[in-house]
Design an enzyme around this catalytic site. Structure first.
Site, PDB file in Angstrom:
ATOM      1  N   HIS A 182       0.835  -1.201   0.000  1.00 36.71           N
ATOM      2  CA  HIS A 182       0.000   0.000   0.000  1.00 36.71           C
ATOM      3  C   HIS A 182       0.873   1.256   0.000  1.00 36.71           C
ATOM      4  O   HIS A 182       0.681   2.167  -0.820  1.00 36.71           O
ATOM      5  CB  HIS A 182      -0.904  -0.029   1.229  1.00 36.71           C
ATOM      6  CG  HIS A 182      -1.828   1.142   1.354  1.00 36.71           C
ATOM      7  ND1 HIS A 182      -3.172   1.062   1.077  1.00 36.71           N
ATOM      8  CD2 HIS A 182      -1.602   2.427   1.745  1.00 36.71           C
ATOM      9  CE1 HIS A 182      -3.736   2.241   1.282  1.00 36.71           C
ATOM     10  NE2 HIS A 182      -2.804   3.089   1.697  1.00 36.71           N
ATOM     11  N   GLU A 183       1.846   1.303   0.908  1.00 39.99           N
ATOM     12  CA  GLU A 183       2.699   2.498   1.004  1.00 39.99           C
ATOM     13  C   GLU A 183       3.609   2.628  -0.220  1.00 39.99           C
ATOM     14  O   GLU A 183       3.878   3.746  -0.686  1.00 39.99           O
ATOM     15  CB  GLU A 183       3.527   2.458   2.291  1.00 39.99           C
ATOM     16  CG  GLU A 183       2.698   2.480   3.574  1.00 39.99           C
ATOM     17  CD  GLU A 183       1.772   3.689   3.667  1.00 39.99           C
ATOM     18  OE1 GLU A 183       2.038   4.721   3.012  1.00 39.99           O
ATOM     19  OE2 GLU A 183       0.767   3.603   4.398  1.00 39.99           O
ATOM     20  N   HIS A 186       1.738   4.310  -2.959  1.00 42.48           N
ATOM     21  CA  HIS A 186       1.742   5.767  -2.798  1.00 42.48           C
ATOM     22  C   HIS A 186       3.046   6.343  -3.355  1.00 42.48           C
ATOM     23  O   HIS A 186       3.042   7.350  -4.065  1.00 42.48           O
ATOM     24  CB  HIS A 186       1.616   6.148  -1.325  1.00 42.48           C
ATOM     25  CG  HIS A 186       0.234   6.036  -0.776  1.00 42.48           C
ATOM     26  ND1 HIS A 186      -0.891   6.411  -1.480  1.00 42.48           N
ATOM     27  CD2 HIS A 186      -0.211   5.605   0.441  1.00 42.48           C
ATOM     28  CE1 HIS A 186      -1.958   6.202  -0.724  1.00 42.48           C
ATOM     29  NE2 HIS A 186      -1.571   5.711   0.444  1.00 42.48           N
ATOM     30  N   HIS A 192      -5.544   6.979  -2.882  1.00 42.14           N
ATOM     31  CA  HIS A 192      -6.512   5.960  -2.497  1.00 42.14           C
ATOM     32  C   HIS A 192      -7.625   5.865  -3.539  1.00 42.14           C
ATOM     33  O   HIS A 192      -7.993   6.861  -4.163  1.00 42.14           O
ATOM     34  CB  HIS A 192      -7.100   6.292  -1.124  1.00 42.14           C
ATOM     35  CG  HIS A 192      -6.087   6.224  -0.027  1.00 42.14           C
ATOM     36  ND1 HIS A 192      -5.744   7.317   0.736  1.00 42.14           N
ATOM     37  CD2 HIS A 192      -5.313   5.204   0.419  1.00 42.14           C
ATOM     38  CE1 HIS A 192      -4.822   6.973   1.608  1.00 42.14           C
ATOM     39  NE2 HIS A 192      -4.542   5.688   1.440  1.00 42.14           N
TER      40      HIS A 192
END
Length: 290
Positions: A182-183, A186, A192
Site C-alpha cells: 500500500h505504502e 503511494h 486511495h
C-alpha cells in the site's frame, strides 16, 4: 502506638501515594484523542474483513501521527509535497524509466529492522513487481531512492520527490506485506481508490458517520483514472468503516451495497493494470506470476 507515631505513619503513607501519582506518565490529549478514534470502529471489524488502510488508521491514529515535517498527512498516510499537490498522475512525479524498459526504484532499509520485518517488506515489494515493469533494487549509487525507516506509523510521500525519500514502516505493525505494498503504491504515485475524481459514480460517502475532524480524508483528487475501471478490491481502497464515528459505514458501494471494499493482501489485478498504464510498461518486461 503513640499518637505522634500514628500521625507520622499516616503522613508517610500519604506522601508515598502522592509521590506515586506524580510519577505516573501523563497521557497527552492528542494521544487520548487518537485512542478515541481507534476504538470507535476498528475493534468491531472482523479480522478477516480488515483492509490495509484499516490497519494503517489503527496505527497512525493510535500514535497520534497527523503530520510529517510540518506537512499534514492527507487521507491518513500520504505526505503530499507541493510539487505533487494536484495529482501524481502528472509525469513530473514518476520514477524514471530505464532504457531497458524497467522502472528501477532504489531503496535502503534501516538496520533496525528484524529479519522477519525484512522478509515481509521484500514480500510487499515482490507483490508489486509481479506482472509489472517495476523493480526494487538495493541502493548502490543512485541519487533518487526510498529510505525505508521504522519511524512512527505507516506513511509515504506521493510519487517521486527526488533525492532521499523517506517511507515509514513502523516495526512490526507496518511491515506486513499488504501494508508495505500500500505504502509503496503511494510512492509510485497512486492515491486511495475512493479519492478518484469519478468516485461518486461508484460509492456514496456517508459524511454524517465520519468524525468531524477527519472529513478532509474523504476529499477527491483530480485524477485521470488512466481509463481503468473503479476497483472495489484495490489494496488502495479505504474500508467500509474508515474513520467511523459511531460504528456505521462511511463508504457504501452504489451498485452492490454488499460488495466487499478494500483488502489487505496485496495489489489487485486492476492495481497491477494501473501500474503498467502509469509507467507504460511493455508487456515483454513483465514478471509473470509463478
Amino acid at each position: 502506638m503513640a499518637p505522634d507515631m500514628r500521625n507520622s505513619l499516616a503522613i508517610n503513607i500519604l506522601l508515598f501515594f502522592v509521590g506515586a501519582c506524580f510519577s505516573l506518565p501523563v497521557q497527552n490529549s492528542s494521544h487520548f484523542e487518537a485512542n478515541r478514534h481507534k476504538r470507535s470502529y476498528s475493534d468491531d471489524i472482523e479480522e478477516n474483513d480488515k483492509t490495509a488502510m484499516d490497519e494503517i488508521i489503527d496505527i497512525n491514529d493510535y500514535q497520534g501521527i497527523f503530520s510529517v515535517d510540518g506537512t499534514s498527512l492527507r487521507e491518513g498516510d500520504i505526505v503530499v509535497s507541493g510539487r505533487s499537490q494536484r495529482s501524481c498522475f502528472a509525469r513530473s512525479c514518476l520514477w524514471n524509466k530505464s532504457v531497458d524498459g524497467h522502472v528501477y526504484i532504489a531503496y535502503t532499509l534501516s538496520p533496525e529492522y528484524s529479519d522477519v520485518d525484512i522478509q515481509n517488506i521484500n514480500r510487499g515489494m515482490t507483490l508489486i513487481e509481479h506482472d509489472t515493469c517495476v523493480r526494487f533494487v538495493f541502493r548502490t549509487h543512485q541519487r533518487d531512492y526510498l529510505d525505508i525507516q521504522p519511524k512512527s506509523g505507516c506513511w509515504s510521500y506521493l510519487g517521486a520527490r527526488g533525492g532521499r525519500q523517506t517511507l515509514s514502516l513502523q516495526s512490526p505493525e507496518c511491515t506486513v506485506s499488504g501494508v508495505t505494498s500500500h505504502e509503496l503504491m503511494h510512492a509510485l504515485g497512486f492515491v486511495h481508490e475512493q479519492s478518484r475524481a469519478d468516485r461518486d459514480k461508484y460509492v456514496s460517502i456517508v459524511w454524517s458517520n465520519i468524525w468531524k475532524d477527519r472529513l478532509r480524508n474523504f476529499e477527491k483528487f483530480k485524477t485521470s483514472n488512466l481509463d481503468t475501471p473503479y476497483d472495489y478490491a484495490s489494496i488502495m481502497h479505504f474500508g467500509k468503516y474508515a474513520y467511523s464515528e459511531d460504528g456505521g459505514p462511511t463508504i457504501i458501494p452504489k451498485r452492490n451495497r454488499n460488495v466487499k471494499i478494500g483488502q489487505r493482501f496485496g495489489p489487485s489485478d486492476l492495481d497491477i493494470m494501473k501500474i503498467n498504464k502509469l509507467y507504460n510498461c511493455d508487456k515483454d518486461m513483465l514478471t509473470l506470476h509463478l
